[in-house]
Design an enzyme around this catalytic site. Structure first.
Site, short mmCIF file in Angstrom:
data_model
loop_
_atom_site.label_atom_id
_atom_site.label_comp_id
_atom_site.label_asym_id
_atom_site.label_seq_id
_atom_site.Cartn_x
_atom_site.Cartn_y
_atom_site.Cartn_z
N LYS A 39 28.09 -92.74 44.16
CA LYS A 39 27.71 -91.75 45.17
C LYS A 39 28.73 -90.62 45.28
O LYS A 39 29.88 -90.78 44.90
CB LYS A 39 27.54 -92.43 46.53
N TYR A 266 55.48 -70.98 53.75
CA TYR A 266 54.92 -70.40 54.97
C TYR A 266 55.64 -70.88 56.22
O TYR A 266 56.04 -72.04 56.32
CB TYR A 266 53.44 -70.80 55.10
C1 LIG Z 1 30.44 -96.52 48.81
C2 LIG Z 1 29.76 -97.80 49.06
C3 LIG Z 1 30.08 -98.93 48.32
C4 LIG Z 1 31.23 -98.95 47.31
O1 LIG Z 1 32.44 -98.92 48.03
P1 LIG Z 1 33.85 -99.31 47.36
O2 LIG Z 1 34.61 -99.85 48.50
O3 LIG Z 1 34.46 -98.05 46.85
O4 LIG Z 1 33.58 -100.31 46.32
C5 LIG Z 1 29.34 -100.08 48.55
N1 LIG Z 1 28.35 -100.12 49.47
C6 LIG Z 1 28.03 -99.04 50.22
C7 LIG Z 1 26.91 -99.15 51.22
C8 LIG Z 1 28.73 -97.86 50.06
O5 LIG Z 1 28.41 -96.81 50.82
#
Ligand SMILES: *Cc1c(COP(=O)(O)O)cnc(C)c1O
Length: 388
Positions: A39, A266
């Site tokens: 994702k 800065y």
């Molecule tokens: C992003 C996500 C995962 C994977 O998460 P990790 O901790 O990076 O392995 C798994 N299940 C859901 C519902 C997620 O949103």
């Protein structure tokens, strides 16, 4: 792309990804199928490239947050089934059926909408999502087990939804002292699975993301949804040989002397405590670094950790290289990520400002070139000339 001209770039080592994937497979064992979650452009590392590599490593199912991400994988020619994590609108059902995309059902009302949309097109692949304590997506279970089971019974009676899995997501307490809260949700989910089985509803289950997958192998189920474990940014499995796949790099753009007492950057918040040699580097908060994070921040030049001094600029930053006299103009610098020889890890960087490793890489902006190292033989190489 000519890398010599880039201020900063992000290396993603596909050989390390392959190694991590083999470790994940070993930990999953024969009864658990890892789902490669890619994702949000795989936390910014490149969903298509990572998904393609995971599929080549034998990962049989992928996952994205939404339809747009799933369809982007399809356009890139990736054919594995894709499970969405979030609810899709009924308007997406036709494309989901056509493209072998599996939709979560988040409550009975949603199921009825999906059913109505699926009826004229065929059968829609679905998993049922329940909520055992995070209070995010899914059919709430706590304190209403009977009603939740009745909702699910009605969902499974719908003729155009396949209902191939039962999933939940766990809040994921990071503090080991609070692990009992993880266990409570894991137990609640598996008990609810048993409760469904009492009326003959037996679905493949999944609730683990990387942290729980690594810390609670006793709760492995038919699937586990993993990103961080593949990317090598999850705590606690370096001893198994897992390595972080990503490294953010920049280069030395100018070297200069600064007198004791002179201010750097800065707002003149940093005064040189001694005469210094400093390097101006080509990375800043406009690339996705944390602007306020200078105290305690280090980068790696010529195998040595050097301190970042003064407030970060949008595209530039300054490091104290007084103790590394052999630094040269154009030298490559590791901002963070796995650097052989003692670089700052992504987790270490995150801990400096109370952030999370996933966030650190997800914040890196799209304009930063992604460079994929060690593509498998025969795979289309994205490697610019002169690297690899
Ligand atoms: C992003 C996500 C995962 C994977 O998460 P990790 O901790 O990076 O392995 C798994 N299940 C859901 C519902 C997620 O949103």
């Amino acid at each position: 792309m000519r890398l010599e001209e880039e201020r900063c770039w992000l290396e993603i080592d596909l050989e390390k990804l392959r190694r991590n994937a083999a470790i994940v497979e070993g930990l999953a064992g024969p009864g658990c199928t890892p789902i490669g979650v890619v994702k949000t452009n795989c936390y910014g590392l490149g969903a298509v490239e990572i998904a393609r590599e995971l599929a080549a490593c034998g990962c049989r199912i992928l996952s994205t947050a939404d339809m747009a991400e799933a369809l982007a994988l399809r356009r890139a020619g990736i054919r594995e089934p894709i499970l969405l994590l979030g609810p899709a609108a009924p308007e997406s059902v036709e494309a989901a059926i056509r493209e072998n995309i599996i939709l979560p059902v988040v409550d009975l009302e949603h199921a009825l909408l999906l059913e109505r949309a699926a009826a004229p097109c065929g059968r829609l692949r679905t998993h049922i999502k329940v909520d055992v304590g995070m209070n995010r997506l899914g059919i709430p279970v706590n304190g209403r087990e009977e009603e939740a089971r009745e909702d699910i019974r009605r969902v499974t009676a719908l003729p155009h939804l396949t209902n191939e899995g039962l999933m939940t997501h766990i809040s994921g307490m990071q503090d080991p002292a609070l692990d009992h809260l993880n266990v409570e949700q894991l137990e609640r989910f598996s008990a609810f699975g048993d409760f469904l089985a009492e009326i003959g509803i037996c679905l493949p289950m999944h609730c683990e993301s990387s942290m729980l997958f690594l810390s609670h192998p006793e709760y492995h189920q038919q699937f586990a949804r993993l990103t961080s474990a593949y990317l090598g940014i999850e705590k606690g499995y370096e001893p198994l040989g897992a390595r972080c796949v990503a490294r953010l790099c920049t280069r030395v753009l100018q070297i200069k002397q600064v007198k004791k007492g002179d201010c750097i950057g800065y707002w003149m918040t940093y005064a040189a405590p001694r005469d210094m040699t400093v390097a101006v580097l080509g990375v800043g908060y406009g690339d996705g670094l944390v602007r306020g994070l200078t105290r305690g921040a280090h980068m790696l030049i010529r195998g040595r950790r050097v301190e970042v001094v003064g407030k970060l600029s949008m595209s530039f930053s300054v490091a104290d290289i007084t103790d590394v006299p052999d630094v040269r103009l154009g030298d490559e610098v590791t901002v963070f990520g796995e650097a052989d020889g003692g670089g700052v890890s992504i987790r270490e960087y995150a801990e400096l400002y109370g952030g999370h490793p996933c966030e650190v890489i997800a914040m890196l902006k799209e304009h930063i070139p992604r460079v994929y190292l060690h593509p498998r033989p025969g795979a289309a190489s994205k490697l610019p000339a002169g690297l690899g």
